[in-house]
Scaffold this active site. Structure first.
Site, PDB file in Angstrom:
ATOM      1  N   GLY A 128      28.151 -35.793  46.628  1.00  0.00           N
ATOM      2  CA  GLY A 128      26.607 -35.713  47.670  1.00  0.00           C
ATOM      3  C   GLY A 128      25.580 -36.083  46.694  1.00  0.00           C
ATOM      4  O   GLY A 128      25.938 -35.869  45.569  1.00  0.00           O
ATOM      5  N   SER A 147      24.196 -36.601  37.553  1.00  0.00           N
ATOM      6  CA  SER A 147      25.938 -36.834  37.914  1.00  0.00           C
ATOM      7  C   SER A 147      27.147 -35.114  37.860  1.00  0.00           C
ATOM      8  O   SER A 147      26.787 -35.402  36.733  1.00  0.00           O
ATOM      9  CB  SER A 147      25.792 -38.436  37.866  1.00  0.00           C
ATOM     10  OG  SER A 147      27.507 -38.406  37.275  1.00  0.00           O
ATOM     11  N   GLY A 148      27.923 -35.921  38.803  1.00  0.00           N
ATOM     12  CA  GLY A 148      29.161 -34.304  38.379  1.00  0.00           C
ATOM     13  C   GLY A 148      28.590 -33.069  38.054  1.00  0.00           C
ATOM     14  O   GLY A 148      29.396 -32.369  37.121  1.00  0.00           O
ATOM     15  N   SER A 163      22.594 -39.664  39.099  1.00  0.00           N
ATOM     16  CA  SER A 163      23.816 -39.639  40.453  1.00  0.00           C
ATOM     17  C   SER A 163      24.371 -41.064  40.214  1.00  0.00           C
ATOM     18  O   SER A 163      22.769 -41.900  40.174  1.00  0.00           O
ATOM     19  CB  SER A 163      22.967 -39.748  42.103  1.00  0.00           C
ATOM     20  OG  SER A 163      24.110 -39.680  42.609  1.00  0.00           O
ATOM     21  N   GLU A 189      24.777 -42.266  41.629  1.00  0.00           N
ATOM     22  CA  GLU A 189      24.130 -43.214  44.047  1.00  0.00           C
ATOM     23  C   GLU A 189      22.764 -43.700  43.613  1.00  0.00           C
ATOM     24  O   GLU A 189      22.424 -43.794  45.009  1.00  0.00           O
ATOM     25  CB  GLU A 189      24.557 -42.677  45.223  1.00  0.00           C
ATOM     26  CG  GLU A 189      26.022 -42.842  45.290  1.00  0.00           C
ATOM     27  CD  GLU A 189      26.874 -43.488  45.631  1.00  0.00           C
ATOM     28  OE1 GLU A 189      26.291 -44.857  45.259  1.00  0.00           O
ATOM     29  OE2 GLU A 189      27.981 -43.657  45.263  1.00  0.00           O
ATOM     30  N   HIS A 231      22.394 -37.790  50.801  1.00  0.00           N
ATOM     31  CA  HIS A 231      24.030 -38.237  50.872  1.00  0.00           C
ATOM     32  C   HIS A 231      24.569 -37.149  51.322  1.00  0.00           C
ATOM     33  O   HIS A 231      25.331 -36.330  50.455  1.00  0.00           O
ATOM     34  CB  HIS A 231      24.106 -38.929  49.443  1.00  0.00           C
ATOM     35  CG  HIS A 231      25.546 -39.669  49.432  1.00  0.00           C
ATOM     36  ND1 HIS A 231      26.633 -39.504  51.079  1.00  0.00           N
ATOM     37  CD2 HIS A 231      26.190 -39.940  48.780  1.00  0.00           C
ATOM     38  CE1 HIS A 231      27.534 -40.653  50.641  1.00  0.00           C
ATOM     39  NE2 HIS A 231      27.481 -40.552  48.527  1.00  0.00           N
ATOM     40  N   HIS A 275      29.189 -34.927  52.930  1.00  0.00           N
ATOM     41  CA  HIS A 275      30.714 -35.695  52.799  1.00  0.00           C
ATOM     42  C   HIS A 275      30.408 -34.778  53.875  1.00  0.00           C
ATOM     43  O   HIS A 275      31.874 -33.889  53.082  1.00  0.00           O
ATOM     44  CB  HIS A 275      30.927 -35.529  51.535  1.00  0.00           C
ATOM     45  CG  HIS A 275      31.105 -37.367  50.625  1.00  0.00           C
ATOM     46  ND1 HIS A 275      32.112 -37.087  49.617  1.00  0.00           N
ATOM     47  CD2 HIS A 275      29.915 -37.332  50.213  1.00  0.00           C
ATOM     48  CE1 HIS A 275      30.971 -37.978  48.889  1.00  0.00           C
ATOM     49  NE2 HIS A 275      29.739 -38.381  49.858  1.00  0.00           N
ATOM     50  N   HIS A 292      33.620 -42.721  53.510  1.00  0.00           N
ATOM     51  CA  HIS A 292      32.730 -42.457  52.480  1.00  0.00           C
ATOM     52  C   HIS A 292      32.198 -40.610  52.372  1.00  0.00           C
ATOM     53  O   HIS A 292      31.828 -40.033  52.047  1.00  0.00           O
ATOM     54  CB  HIS A 292      31.664 -43.492  51.014  1.00  0.00           C
ATOM     55  CG  HIS A 292      30.911 -42.557  50.571  1.00  0.00           C
ATOM     56  ND1 HIS A 292      30.779 -43.464  48.949  1.00  0.00           N
ATOM     57  CD2 HIS A 292      30.734 -41.620  49.832  1.00  0.00           C
ATOM     58  CE1 HIS A 292      30.095 -43.126  47.555  1.00  0.00           C
ATOM     59  NE2 HIS A 292      30.137 -41.462  48.045  1.00  0.00           N
TER      60      HIS A 292
END
Length: 213
Positions: free
Chosen positions: A25, A41-42, A70, A72, A91, A93, A155
């Site tokens: 997310g 990111s991550g 990210s 995305e 975003h 999940h 996704h």
């Protein structure tokens, strides 16, 4: 509260309210300066600090921050470019919404809350690999100009709002609607559609009459 502080708080909310697991997310804000503030990111949402937030322009250039943004970020930028009234994107999940995304199905506006908050039926964007321009374009197209949420096939979901509070409201209403739809179908039932006229009436009421003025 500045944009970075709000993103840090929102990342914890994303994780602890069950909208995602681990580091999946992502969240972003369009700041008053027109720049995009996005989670890295991550990285663990519980340990992220303001220094980890990445600031980008709409063309994708990093203007502040040393972290990798990210994956995305292109999706977020595509939505901001297409929807000038949107200033926050979440975003997620979530379980029930992702059930329908994995089937490539839309979620209809089958309850009042959905009609009021989601804007339009929640369409599923065709599958594309995470972080690709193809996914970014598919997401923006699935949202269109009216919907406040869409699904990404196999996704998760993308929820938008005029601010972060609105985006999280969209996420909560979407997951509640998805769970209700799932339960209706699990007992072999059929929902009774709300008429387009009543949907339009509720949306007008929320936009112009609901709440304190």
């Amino acid at each position: 509260m500045n944009e970075k502080t709000l993103l840090i708080q929102s990342g914890k909310k994303l994780l602890h309210e069950g909208f995602t697991v681990e580091t999946w997310g992502n969240i972003s804000l369009r700041g008053a300066d027109g720049l995009v503030y996005i989670t890295p990111s991550g990285m663990d949402y519980d340990t992220c600090t303001e220094e980890d937030i990445v600031v980008m322009d709409l063309e994708g250039h990093v203007v502040e921050g040393s972290r990798v943004p990210s994956i995305e970020h292109g999706l977020h930028r595509a939505v901001y470019a297409a929807r000038p009234e949107v200033n926050a994107i979440v975003h997620t999940h979530p379980i029930y919404s992702t059930v329908f995304s994995a089937m490539g199905e839309s979620i209809p506006l089958l309850i009042d809350e959905a009609a009021q908050a989601l804007g339009d039926q929640v369409r599923t964007a065709p599958y594309a690999l995470p972080g690709t321009d193809k996914l970014a374009r598919a997401c923006a197209e699935a949202l269109g100009q009216k919907a406040n949420a869409c699904l990404l096939q196999s996704h998760g979901a993308v929820c938008v709002g005029k601010d972060m509070k609105s985006a999280f409201k969209t996420a909560r209403v979407l997951e509640m609607t998805a769970e209700i739809y799932y339960r209706i179908r699990s007992i072999g039932g059929q929902y009774i559609p709300i008429s387009p006229e009543n949907i339009a009436a509720m949306q007008d009421f929320v936009a112009h009459k609901y709440g304190q003025r």
